[in-house]
Design a protein around this motif. Structure first.
Motif, mmCIF file in Angstrom:
data_model
loop_
_atom_site.group_PDB
_atom_site.id
_atom_site.type_symbol
_atom_site.label_atom_id
_atom_site.label_comp_id
_atom_site.label_asym_id
_atom_site.label_seq_id
_atom_site.Cartn_x
_atom_site.Cartn_y
_atom_site.Cartn_z
ATOM 1 N N ILE A 1 0.851 -1.204 0.000
ATOM 2 C CA ILE A 1 0.000 0.000 0.000
ATOM 3 C C ILE A 1 0.878 1.243 0.000
ATOM 4 C CG2 ILE A 1 -1.795 1.254 1.272
ATOM 5 C CD1 ILE A 1 -2.540 -1.683 2.349
ATOM 6 N N VAL A 2 0.530 2.192 -0.859
ATOM 7 C CA VAL A 2 1.314 3.421 -1.002
ATOM 8 C C VAL A 2 1.080 4.282 0.243
ATOM 9 C CG1 VAL A 2 1.637 5.506 -2.393
ATOM 10 C CG2 VAL A 2 1.036 3.327 -3.506
ATOM 11 N N ARG A 3 2.164 4.573 0.981
ATOM 12 C CA ARG A 3 2.003 5.300 2.235
ATOM 13 C C ARG A 3 2.560 6.718 2.192
ATOM 14 N NH1 ARG A 3 -2.274 3.084 4.115
ATOM 15 N NH2 ARG A 3 -2.038 1.077 5.153
ATOM 16 N N LYS A 4 3.743 6.915 1.639
ATOM 17 C CA LYS A 4 4.330 8.251 1.714
ATOM 18 C C LYS A 4 5.127 8.531 0.434
ATOM 19 C CE LYS A 4 7.268 10.874 4.760
ATOM 20 N NZ LYS A 4 8.332 10.574 5.721
ATOM 21 N N VAL A 5 4.815 9.659 -0.181
ATOM 22 C CA VAL A 5 5.493 10.021 -1.429
ATOM 23 C C VAL A 5 6.220 11.350 -1.219
ATOM 24 C CG1 VAL A 5 5.166 10.519 -3.878
ATOM 25 C CG2 VAL A 5 3.640 8.904 -2.736
ATOM 26 N N THR A 6 7.531 11.397 -1.465
ATOM 27 C CA THR A 6 8.291 12.637 -1.322
ATOM 28 C C THR A 6 8.682 13.158 -2.701
ATOM 29 O OG1 THR A 6 9.209 11.655 0.678
ATOM 30 C CG2 THR A 6 10.239 13.711 -0.103
ATOM 31 N N THR A 7 8.308 14.409 -2.944
ATOM 32 C CA THR A 7 8.553 15.001 -4.263
ATOM 33 C C THR A 7 9.518 16.176 -4.131
ATOM 34 O OG1 THR A 7 6.263 14.433 -4.756
ATOM 35 C CG2 THR A 7 7.338 15.940 -6.286
ATOM 36 N N ASN A 8 10.430 16.357 -5.077
ATOM 37 C CA ASN A 8 11.347 17.512 -5.016
ATOM 38 C C ASN A 8 10.756 18.714 -5.757
ATOM 39 O OD1 ASN A 8 11.780 17.110 -7.715
ATOM 40 N ND2 ASN A 8 13.859 16.290 -7.495
ATOM 41 N N GLU A 9 11.512 19.842 -5.774
ATOM 42 C CA GLU A 9 10.975 21.072 -6.392
ATOM 43 C C GLU A 9 10.664 20.875 -7.871
ATOM 44 O OE1 GLU A 9 14.667 22.702 -5.184
ATOM 45 O OE2 GLU A 9 13.889 21.462 -3.543
ATOM 46 N N ALA A 10 11.449 20.003 -8.507
ATOM 47 C CA ALA A 10 11.238 19.789 -9.947
ATOM 48 C C ALA A 10 10.012 18.915 -10.218
ATOM 49 C CB ALA A 10 12.490 19.161 -10.554
ATOM 50 N N GLY A 11 9.350 18.475 -9.143
ATOM 51 C CA GLY A 11 8.165 17.649 -9.331
ATOM 52 C C GLY A 11 8.458 16.171 -9.482
ATOM 53 N N LEU A 12 9.725 15.795 -9.266
ATOM 54 C CA LEU A 12 10.085 14.375 -9.379
ATOM 55 C C LEU A 12 9.970 13.701 -8.020
ATOM 56 C CD1 LEU A 12 13.268 14.562 -11.640
ATOM 57 C CD2 LEU A 12 11.027 13.618 -12.262
ATOM 58 N N ILE A 13 9.492 12.487 -8.037
ATOM 59 C CA ILE A 13 9.394 11.724 -6.789
ATOM 60 C C ILE A 13 10.782 11.174 -6.466
ATOM 61 C CG2 ILE A 13 8.342 9.718 -5.679
ATOM 62 C CD1 ILE A 13 6.047 10.232 -7.908
ATOM 63 N N THR A 14 11.249 11.457 -5.257
ATOM 64 C CA THR A 14 12.588 11.007 -4.877
ATOM 65 C C THR A 14 12.516 9.820 -3.927
ATOM 66 O OG1 THR A 14 12.563 12.632 -3.104
ATOM 67 C CG2 THR A 14 13.682 13.259 -5.154
ATOM 68 N N ASP A 15 11.510 9.823 -3.065
ATOM 69 C CA ASP A 15 11.408 8.772 -2.055
ATOM 70 C C ASP A 15 9.970 8.292 -1.949
ATOM 71 O OD1 ASP A 15 13.817 10.601 -1.027
ATOM 72 O OD2 ASP A 15 14.090 8.530 -0.321
ATOM 73 N N LEU A 16 9.871 7.010 -1.610
ATOM 74 C CA LEU A 16 8.540 6.418 -1.505
ATOM 75 C C LEU A 16 8.528 5.462 -0.323
ATOM 76 C CD1 LEU A 16 5.736 5.748 -2.960
ATOM 77 C CD2 LEU A 16 6.979 3.877 -4.057
ATOM 78 N N GLU A 17 7.396 5.419 0.349
ATOM 79 C CA GLU A 17 7.239 4.422 1.406
ATOM 80 C C GLU A 17 6.057 3.528 1.064
ATOM 81 O OE1 GLU A 17 7.860 5.907 5.549
ATOM 82 O OE2 GLU A 17 6.126 4.601 5.942
ATOM 83 N N LEU A 18 6.308 2.226 1.070
ATOM 84 C CA LEU A 18 5.252 1.247 0.798
ATOM 85 C C LEU A 18 5.074 0.377 2.036
ATOM 86 C CD1 LEU A 18 6.285 -0.099 -2.741
ATOM 87 C CD2 LEU A 18 4.431 1.504 -2.257
ATOM 88 N N GLU A 19 3.829 -0.006 2.279
ATOM 89 C CA GLU A 19 3.609 -0.957 3.383
ATOM 90 C C GLU A 19 3.206 -2.301 2.778
ATOM 91 O OE1 GLU A 19 0.695 0.298 6.293
ATOM 92 O OE2 GLU A 19 0.404 -1.799 6.891
ATOM 93 N N LEU A 20 4.031 -3.293 3.022
ATOM 94 C CA LEU A 20 3.765 -4.618 2.450
ATOM 95 C C LEU A 20 2.412 -5.142 2.934
ATOM 96 C CD1 LEU A 20 5.530 -6.221 0.511
ATOM 97 C CD2 LEU A 20 6.298 -7.602 2.447
ATOM 98 N N HIS A 21 1.636 -5.732 1.996
ATOM 99 C CA HIS A 21 0.321 -6.259 2.351
ATOM 100 C C HIS A 21 0.172 -7.612 1.665
ATOM 101 C CE1 HIS A 21 -3.822 -6.350 3.454
ATOM 102 N NE2 HIS A 21 -4.265 -6.243 2.211
ATOM 103 N N MET A 22 0.865 -8.599 2.225
ATOM 104 C CA MET A 22 0.945 -9.896 1.564
ATOM 105 C C MET A 22 -0.413 -10.587 1.463
ATOM 106 S SD MET A 22 3.981 -10.213 0.489
ATOM 107 C CE MET A 22 4.394 -11.910 0.162
ATOM 108 N N ALA A 23 -1.367 -10.213 2.291
ATOM 109 C CA ALA A 23 -2.700 -10.827 2.233
ATOM 110 C C ALA A 23 -3.501 -10.312 1.037
ATOM 111 C CB ALA A 23 -3.456 -10.530 3.528
ATOM 112 N N GLY A 24 -3.048 -9.221 0.446
ATOM 113 C CA GLY A 24 -3.769 -8.628 -0.684
ATOM 114 C C GLY A 24 -3.799 -9.549 -1.905
ATOM 115 N N ASP A 25 -4.830 -9.407 -2.736
ATOM 116 C CA ASP A 25 -4.998 -10.250 -3.930
ATOM 117 C C ASP A 25 -4.317 -9.585 -5.135
ATOM 118 O OD1 ASP A 25 -5.786 -11.776 -6.038
ATOM 119 O OD2 ASP A 25 -7.929 -11.799 -5.522
ATOM 120 N N VAL A 26 -3.292 -10.246 -5.672
ATOM 121 C CA VAL A 26 -2.551 -9.634 -6.791
ATOM 122 C C VAL A 26 -3.418 -9.508 -8.045
ATOM 123 C CG1 VAL A 26 -0.260 -10.343 -5.974
ATOM 124 C CG2 VAL A 26 -1.546 -11.848 -7.510
ATOM 125 N N LYS A 27 -4.509 -10.288 -8.071
ATOM 126 C CA LYS A 27 -5.370 -10.213 -9.261
ATOM 127 C C LYS A 27 -6.244 -8.965 -9.237
ATOM 128 C CE LYS A 27 -5.642 -15.124 -10.361
ATOM 129 N NZ LYS A 27 -5.543 -15.921 -9.089
#
Ligand code: ATP
Ligand code: MG
Ligand code: MG
Length: 530
Positions: free
Chosen positions: A405-431
């Motif tokens: 699950i997408v938790r935290k997105v860090t963007t720089n001044e140029a609008g590019l994403i530099t860092d991301l935090e994901l929370e693993l959710h292994m119970a989720g259905d990949v389909k």
């Protein structure tokens, strides 16, 4: 019409047959050693091989048509032999038109003595104009004695001899212009790569081909359809010299859009350094297309399927690459690469405390392809292009791992994403997820630096016309490079290996990884069936 269907080496059936095969089949492939074989030559070679070795229990001759010393080289001869072997073609015998220079010369003397040929010194342009207009040469009625004395002079390669040629006396104004007194011998003082300086005169293809075909016992001469106008001339040569007949079988010339298939023009690109060499992956040579990732079974299948068609087609490359995909997809191991450009450093929470690895199949549907090491870690990298589409709290799939699950997105001044935090959710259905992304653990393994190279056609025009200037239609930008990092297994791949990078496509390894040097991969088009 004979309708036996033979199975090819690939197990496919092709509906092509020759007539009059009761007394055996001898075919020949007659390349001029003046360049490397291209895909058009492959068609001629494969058809001859197919008839001689698969359909009928016959003989295939490889004959070097070495009658123009100005164009020919040992290098080309060697390359042709190698490339035929690569295609799985094994000629029963290798011969040279130059093996028959003595006999050809005797035939030339004989045909002059018979009054069926004459020496001519009409200037080139005038001769062409006269042939076009159906007018006789002023020399047409030279006596055999006079013609023979000019042939003697030609044989010495003197300046006087150089002015002359020998022409068959067939017709002045036949509607078929190929019959209008074709040139059969010409003078050339260049050194021949096999016969050295022994000869200063050389037979033309029109004269040498029927004679040598007949002498070598060829039963079926396969020729591209544009020679059809020259079939009566071929027949005339054999009749006039009272030689054994040979059956001619026409097939369609193969052309491809935005592709040069003329050795003369390909030579020009090699010599001017516009390509890396005869094996350039943008070249339609056997070496070029193999370097791009074409497999031999696909090449054979594609060509033999076109076999009986006499219509000259300008093929789209999509079709042959689609055939190739059929062969590589079931066996190409799967790997992962992430482009370096704007890579997104990602932290996975709820995942492994320390990196660990698992053995996974290199091909999900084919266990025979073996296993690879997949490393999992809380520190991974993703591509900007993927991450920028993520929505907050969206559930996505990390391919071959599980959902997150997408938790935290860090963007720089140029609008590019530099860092991301994901929370693993292994119970989720990949389909159930919409986005399935590639990722790589950037700890717990040595990522392999890679360069992925893609190419465009060398020409900007589908089909070059006779009077088009090549330079006007050369594509200026034909090479595209991306740098990236690949999974640790890629370090063990060897040159020529064909793989698939997940979500990127098929690639052939052109240069294996070495410390300090990235592995270089060429994109293999996956084609399309229209
Ligand atoms: P190029 O124009 O490339 O020099 P070529 O016909 O002059 O070709 P050769 O070495 O004489 O070259 O060709 C050997 C054989 O390959 C011939 O039988 C010729 O008809 C055949 N061939 C050449 N180009 C093609 C093509 N595009 N499609 C099918 N057959 C071809
Ligand atoms: Mg030729
Ligand atoms: Mg040619």
């Amino acid at each position: 019409k004979e309708k036996k269907v033979a199975k090819s080496k690939e197990g496919a059936s092709y509906d092509i047959a020759l007539k009059n095969t009761e007394n055996g089949v001898v075919t020949r492939f007659p390349p001029e050693p003046s360049g490397y074989l291209h895909i058009g030559h492959a068609k001629a070679a494969l058809l001859n091989d197919y008839f001689a070795h698969e359909k009928y229990n016959g003989t295939l001759l490889l004959r070097f048509d070495d009658t123009n010393p100005s164009n020919e080289k040992q290098e080309f001869e060697d390359a042709i032999v190698e490339d035929l072997a690569l295609m799985g073609i094994k000629p029963n015998k290798m011969t040279y038109t130059s093996d028959y220079f003595d006999e050809l010369y005797e035939h030339c003397v004989k045909i002059i003595e018979q009054g069926d040929a004459y020496a001519d010194d009409t200037e080139k342009e005038t001769m062409a104009a006269q042939r076009w207009d159906g007018l006789p040469s002023q020399r047409r009625d030279l006596s055999p004695e006079e013609s023979l004395s000019h042939l003697e002079e030609m044989k010495k390669g003197t300046p006087e001899g150089l002015r002359w040629c020998i022409r068959a006396k067939i017709s002045v104004d036949c509607p078929n212009k190929a019959m209008r007194d074709p040139v059969i011998y010409r003078c050339n003082p260049a050194t021949h790569h096999r016969t050295g300086d022994k000869w200063k005169i050389y037979p033309t293809y029109d004269f040498a081909c029927p004679i040598v075909d007949s002498m070598e016992g060829v039963t079926h001469a396969l020729r591209t359809i544009e020679y059809r106008d020259r079939n009566p001339q071929y027949q005339w040569m054999l009749d006039t010299m009272k030689m054994r007949n040979v059956q001619v079988w026409d097939f369609a010339r193969m052309n491809f859009v935005r592709t040069l298939l003329s050795k003369r023009k390909l030579t020009k690109l090699v010599e001017t350094g516009l390509v890396w060499g005869w094996d350039d992956p943008r070249f339609p040579t056997i070496r070029g297309i193999r370097r791009r990732g074409m497999t031999i079974p696909a090449l054979r299948e594609f060509i033999l399927k076109q076999g009986p068609s006499k219509a000259v087609t300008n093929f789209d490359w999509g079709l042959i690459w689609a055939t190739n995909k059929k062969y590589i997809d079931p066996i190409a191991p799967r790997h992962t690469t992430i482009f370096n450009k704007n890579v997104v450093k990602t932290t996975v929470t709820g995942g492994p405390a320390a990196p660990y690895s698992e053995e996974k199949p290199r091909h999900v549907k084919n266990a025979a392809v073996g296993m690879k090491k997949v490393v999992y870690s809380s520190s991974i990298i993703l591509e900007q292009e993927d991450v920028k589409l993520f929505k907050p709290d969206e559930e996505i799939t990390l391919m071959n791992w599980g959902n997150a699950i997408v938790r935290k997105v860090t963007t720089n001044e140029a609008g590019l994403i530099t860092d991301l935090e994901l929370e693993l959710h292994m119970a989720g259905d990949v389909k159930k997820t919409e986005k399935k992304v590639t990722w790589l653990a950037n700890e717990g393994q040595d990522l392999v630096p890679v360069e992925l190279v893609d190419f465009d056609h060398l020409l900007t025009k589908d089909s070059l016309q006779e009077d088009d200037v090549l330079e006007d239609y050369l594509n200026k930008h034909t090479e595209f490079r991306e740098e990236g990092m690949a999974d640790c297994n890629v370090a063990d791949l060897k040159e020529s290996d064909i793989i698939q990078f997940d979500r990127k496509g098929y690639y052939r390894l052109d240069r294996a990884y070495a410390p300090g040097k990235p592995a270089v991969f060429f994109n293999i088009p996956s084609g399309k069936t229209k």
